[in-house]
Design a protein around this motif. Structure first.
Motif, PDB file in Angstrom:
ATOM      1  N   SER A   1     -25.457 -20.314 -24.754  1.00  0.00           N
ATOM      2  CA  SER A   1     -26.138 -20.183 -23.456  1.00  0.00           C
ATOM      3  C   SER A   1     -27.489 -19.493 -23.577  1.00  0.00           C
ATOM      4  N   ASP A   2     -27.654 -18.643 -24.599  1.00  0.00           N
ATOM      5  CA  ASP A   2     -28.917 -17.918 -24.758  1.00  0.00           C
ATOM      6  C   ASP A   2     -29.851 -18.571 -25.785  1.00  0.00           C
ATOM      7  N   ILE A   3     -29.465 -19.746 -26.274  1.00  0.00           N
ATOM      8  CA  ILE A   3     -30.325 -20.446 -27.237  1.00  0.00           C
ATOM      9  C   ILE A   3     -31.216 -21.421 -26.481  1.00  0.00           C
ATOM     10  N   GLN A   4     -32.516 -21.249 -26.600  1.00  0.00           N
ATOM     11  CA  GLN A   4     -33.452 -22.165 -25.972  1.00  0.00           C
ATOM     12  C   GLN A   4     -33.401 -23.523 -26.679  1.00  0.00           C
ATOM     13  N   PRO A   5     -33.600 -24.612 -25.933  1.00  0.00           N
ATOM     14  CA  PRO A   5     -33.603 -25.936 -26.579  1.00  0.00           C
ATOM     15  C   PRO A   5     -34.597 -25.994 -27.747  1.00  0.00           C
ATOM     16  N   ASN A   6     -34.184 -26.664 -28.806  1.00  0.00           N
ATOM     17  CA  ASN A   6     -35.002 -26.862 -30.004  1.00  0.00           C
ATOM     18  C   ASN A   6     -35.355 -25.540 -30.687  1.00  0.00           C
ATOM     19  N   SER A   7     -34.403 -24.611 -30.673  1.00  0.00           N
ATOM     20  CA  SER A   7     -34.602 -23.348 -31.373  1.00  0.00           C
ATOM     21  C   SER A   7     -33.318 -22.991 -32.117  1.00  0.00           C
ATOM     22  N   ILE A   8     -33.365 -21.922 -32.917  1.00  0.00           N
ATOM     23  CA  ILE A   8     -32.242 -21.565 -33.780  1.00  0.00           C
ATOM     24  C   ILE A   8     -31.953 -20.076 -33.661  1.00  0.00           C
ATOM     25  N   LYS A   9     -30.662 -19.696 -33.698  1.00  0.00           N
ATOM     26  CA  LYS A   9     -30.260 -18.300 -33.593  1.00  0.00           C
ATOM     27  C   LYS A   9     -29.095 -17.992 -34.521  1.00  0.00           C
ATOM     28  N   LEU A  10     -29.012 -16.729 -34.949  1.00  0.00           N
ATOM     29  CA  LEU A  10     -27.887 -16.271 -35.743  1.00  0.00           C
ATOM     30  C   LEU A  10     -26.691 -16.044 -34.818  1.00  0.00           C
ATOM     31  N   LYS A  11     -25.570 -16.683 -35.120  1.00  0.00           N
ATOM     32  CA  LYS A  11     -24.399 -16.613 -34.245  1.00  0.00           C
ATOM     33  C   LYS A  11     -23.127 -16.443 -35.063  1.00  0.00           C
ATOM     34  N   LYS A  12     -22.136 -15.804 -34.465  1.00  0.00           N
ATOM     35  CA  LYS A  12     -20.808 -15.735 -35.065  1.00  0.00           C
ATOM     36  C   LYS A  12     -19.965 -16.888 -34.528  1.00  0.00           C
ATOM     37  N   ILE A  13     -19.223 -17.525 -35.415  1.00  0.00           N
ATOM     38  CA  ILE A  13     -18.279 -18.565 -35.021  1.00  0.00           C
ATOM     39  C   ILE A  13     -16.897 -17.923 -34.986  1.00  0.00           C
ATOM     40  N   ASP A  14     -16.341 -17.818 -33.790  1.00  0.00           N
ATOM     41  CA  ASP A  14     -15.050 -17.151 -33.629  1.00  0.00           C
ATOM     42  C   ASP A  14     -13.909 -18.152 -33.546  1.00  0.00           C
ATOM     43  N   SER A  15     -12.779 -17.764 -34.128  1.00  0.00           N
ATOM     44  CA  SER A  15     -11.589 -18.604 -34.077  1.00  0.00           C
ATOM     45  C   SER A  15     -10.765 -18.271 -32.848  1.00  0.00           C
ATOM     46  N   THR A  16     -10.515 -19.258 -32.033  1.00  0.00           N
ATOM     47  CA  THR A  16      -9.623 -19.077 -30.884  1.00  0.00           C
ATOM     48  C   THR A  16      -8.174 -19.270 -31.317  1.00  0.00           C
ATOM     49  N   ILE A  17      -7.993 -19.812 -32.507  1.00  0.00           N
ATOM     50  CA  ILE A  17      -6.644 -20.063 -33.019  1.00  0.00           C
ATOM     51  C   ILE A  17      -6.074 -18.789 -33.655  1.00  0.00           C
ATOM     52  N   ASN A  18      -6.871 -18.129 -34.501  1.00  0.00           N
ATOM     53  CA  ASN A  18      -6.396 -16.943 -35.230  1.00  0.00           C
ATOM     54  C   ASN A  18      -7.039 -15.642 -34.757  1.00  0.00           C
ATOM     55  N   ASN A  19      -7.936 -15.749 -33.746  1.00  0.00           N
ATOM     56  CA  ASN A  19      -8.575 -14.567 -33.149  1.00  0.00           C
ATOM     57  C   ASN A  19      -9.352 -13.731 -34.173  1.00  0.00           C
ATOM     58  N   HIS A  20     -10.204 -14.421 -34.967  1.00  0.00           N
ATOM     59  CA  HIS A  20     -11.067 -13.694 -35.894  1.00  0.00           C
ATOM     60  C   HIS A  20     -12.367 -14.487 -36.080  1.00  0.00           C
ATOM     61  N   THR A  21     -13.367 -13.834 -36.664  1.00  0.00           N
ATOM     62  CA  THR A  21     -14.643 -14.497 -36.927  1.00  0.00           C
ATOM     63  C   THR A  21     -14.533 -15.303 -38.229  1.00  0.00           C
ATOM     64  N   ILE A  22     -14.860 -16.589 -38.123  1.00  0.00           N
ATOM     65  CA  ILE A  22     -14.788 -17.464 -39.306  1.00  0.00           C
ATOM     66  C   ILE A  22     -16.006 -17.274 -40.200  1.00  0.00           C
ATOM     67  N   ASP A  23     -17.194 -17.269 -39.580  1.00  0.00           N
ATOM     68  CA  ASP A  23     -18.425 -17.172 -40.370  1.00  0.00           C
ATOM     69  C   ASP A  23     -19.582 -16.786 -39.464  1.00  0.00           C
ATOM     70  N   THR A  24     -20.607 -16.224 -40.053  1.00  0.00           N
ATOM     71  CA  THR A  24     -21.864 -15.965 -39.342  1.00  0.00           C
ATOM     72  C   THR A  24     -22.833 -17.062 -39.730  1.00  0.00           C
ATOM     73  N   CYS A  25     -23.336 -17.775 -38.738  1.00  0.00           N
ATOM     74  CA  CYS A  25     -24.082 -19.014 -38.999  1.00  0.00           C
ATOM     75  C   CYS A  25     -25.408 -19.039 -38.258  1.00  0.00           C
ATOM     76  N   MET A  26     -26.271 -19.958 -38.684  1.00  0.00           N
ATOM     77  CA  MET A  26     -27.476 -20.274 -37.927  1.00  0.00           C
ATOM     78  C   MET A  26     -27.144 -21.473 -37.047  1.00  0.00           C
ATOM     79  N   VAL A  27     -27.376 -21.346 -35.739  1.00  0.00           N
ATOM     80  CA  VAL A  27     -26.988 -22.387 -34.787  1.00  0.00           C
ATOM     81  C   VAL A  27     -28.228 -22.889 -34.049  1.00  0.00           C
TER      82      VAL A  27
END
Length: 451
Positions: free
Chosen positions: A42-68
């Protein structure tokens, strides 16, 4: 496999295996809302990139820190909302992220589905789509030039100009002439003839260059030919870098044609080791000699090998078998490590596979011979990249040759106009403006999943 759907799709866009980074792509409507529990865009402007955490809703933990990255419709490759995730290149990480999205109802993309959606949304035409798939498997720099011209739209623009010239002729025939030959003035006749000739000439150039590139991309056929025990198999093994062919001092060891792929300075080559040619009563060896002759006749270059006098032996060989003299040749005197073979002439190359003498000279000479067979590639060359495209352009060429012939012979103008309309429709099919769904499905099924 129905490509015409509104599903939200996901796929890995980089090869399987460990690497520094991997890329995952998503495309479809309402991506921000659909994926917010996994990655909040929601806070990523169109055609831009941000550092984000990918969270697991299945195991309730962070899978990886990624560029999105987020790309809003219609300013994306597919013309839809798109998300691209750059994560660490571990298969477990990639699969875990993809599984999180699959659990929300998003599905794995079909082969080429991203490119298909780009095509359907008018972001690329069919030529551009096919060039994307071809780029992944390209073998030569010349082919890369042609593919870049197609992907950038330069080739499509050129073909559209040819199509426009067809429509201009149709306008003259249908509106000015109204199919009445008596109304044809000399200016219109000359204009139509000249336009016909220009179109046919340009089409022939494109076909010729496309076929030449197709041959380069497939690789040049190079056949090692010579008498038994001339050193063909030893040289073959040395050039391919491994022991593919059996080597003995017994004449007639090689009974069949053995082939292997190699690349020298970016030029793909299919190298053939053949049975030594000679008169023999051995039925199996005789079959092998027959295959040797066929291989020589179908080769682009013959590397003729003899340990004593390659010039004399080649003359004898080419005299006995029709069509051989038309094939480009490189003459080699083998076993150059032997004292009796030290004296050389400029008419052949001295080679010793045992101590690697002359191998580089042979490859350089072979490359020079191959390059002399083809035209120089420039960025201005327009070429096509698939059999489908070349076949359609050949059909267009035949139509225009027929139309020009009919026009010169004074046949009814409605016949000429009909051929021009058919030619225009073939151009539309070539560019994908009018292409049946079954043809489209066949084309895109050959793509990678993430393309």
């Amino acid at each position: 496999m129905d490509y015409n759907n509104k599903d939200v799709i996901i796929a890995r866009a980089t090869p399987i295996g460990k690497s520094a980074l991997a890329i995952i792509r998503l495309s479809g409507s309402g991506l921000r809302g659909l994926t917010r529990n996994i990655v909040n865009c929601s806070d990523i402007q169109p055609n831009s990139i941000k550092l984000k955490k990918i969270d697991s809703t299945i195991n309730n933990h962070t899978i990886d820190t990624c560029m999105v990255s987020f790309f809003a419709s219609p300013k994306s490759f597919t013309g839809e909302d798109m998300i691209e995730i750059t994560c660490h290149g571990n298969d477990l990480v990639v699969e875990s992220i993809i599984n999180e999205f699959l659990a929300t109802g998003i599905r794995i993309a079909y082969p080429g589905e991203f490119s298909y959606r780009a095509y359907k949304k008018g972001k690329i035409d069919l030529l551009q789509a096919e060039s994307i798939a071809a780029k992944i498997n390209q073998n030569t720099s010349e082919y890369a030039v042609a593919l870049q011209n197609i992907e950038s739209g330069r080739t499509s623009k050129h073909l559209n100009l040819l199509r426009k010239q067809i429509l201009d002729i149709l306008t003259i025939i249908e509106h000015e002439l109204d199919f009445n030959e008596e109304e044809i003035n000399h200016l219109s006749v000359d204009k139509i003839k000249n336009t016909f000739k220009k179109i046919v000439k340009q089409i022939r150039i494109i076909i010729q260059y496309s076929l030449e590139l197709e041959k380069k991309e497939a690789g040049y056929k190079v056949a090692l030919i010579g008498l038994p025990n001339a050193g063909k198999s030893t040289l073959f093994n040395r050039l391919v870098g491994k022991d593919r062919a059996i080597v003995t001092n017994i004449k007639g060891t090689t009974r069949d044609v053995i082939e292997s792929q190699l690349s020298y300075k970016g030029v793909p080559i299919t190298l053939y080791d053949t049975a030594g040619y000679r008169k023999t009563d051995d039925k199996i060896e005789k079959m092998g000699v027959g295959k040797t002759i066929d291989c020589a006749r179908n080769a682009d270059v013959i590397v003729f090998i003899d340990e004593n006098d390659p010039i004399k032996q080649y003359e004898q060989f080419s005299k006995n078998f029709d069509g051989i003299k038309k094939i480009n040749k490189v003459l080699v005197r083998s076993k150059n490590d032997l004292a009796s073979n030290k004296v050389l002439t400029s008419e052949y190359i001295g080679v010793s596979s045992k101590n690697d003498k002359g191998i580089k000279d042979l490859l350089t000479n072979l490359l020079t011979t191959i390059k002399s067979m083809s035209n120089k590639t420039t960025f201005s060359n327009i070429a096509l990249c698939s059999t489908r495209q070349i076949v359609l352009l050949k059909e267009i060429e035949l139509l225009f040759m027929s139309a020009l012939k009919n026009f010169n012979e004074g046949l009814e103008m409605d016949i000429v106009a009909s051929e021009l309309r058919d030619g225009s429709l073939l151009f539309d099919e070539l560019l994908g403006k009018m292409t049946p769904d079954e043809v489209l499905n066949k084309i895109f099924k050959g793509f990678c999943v993430g393309k």
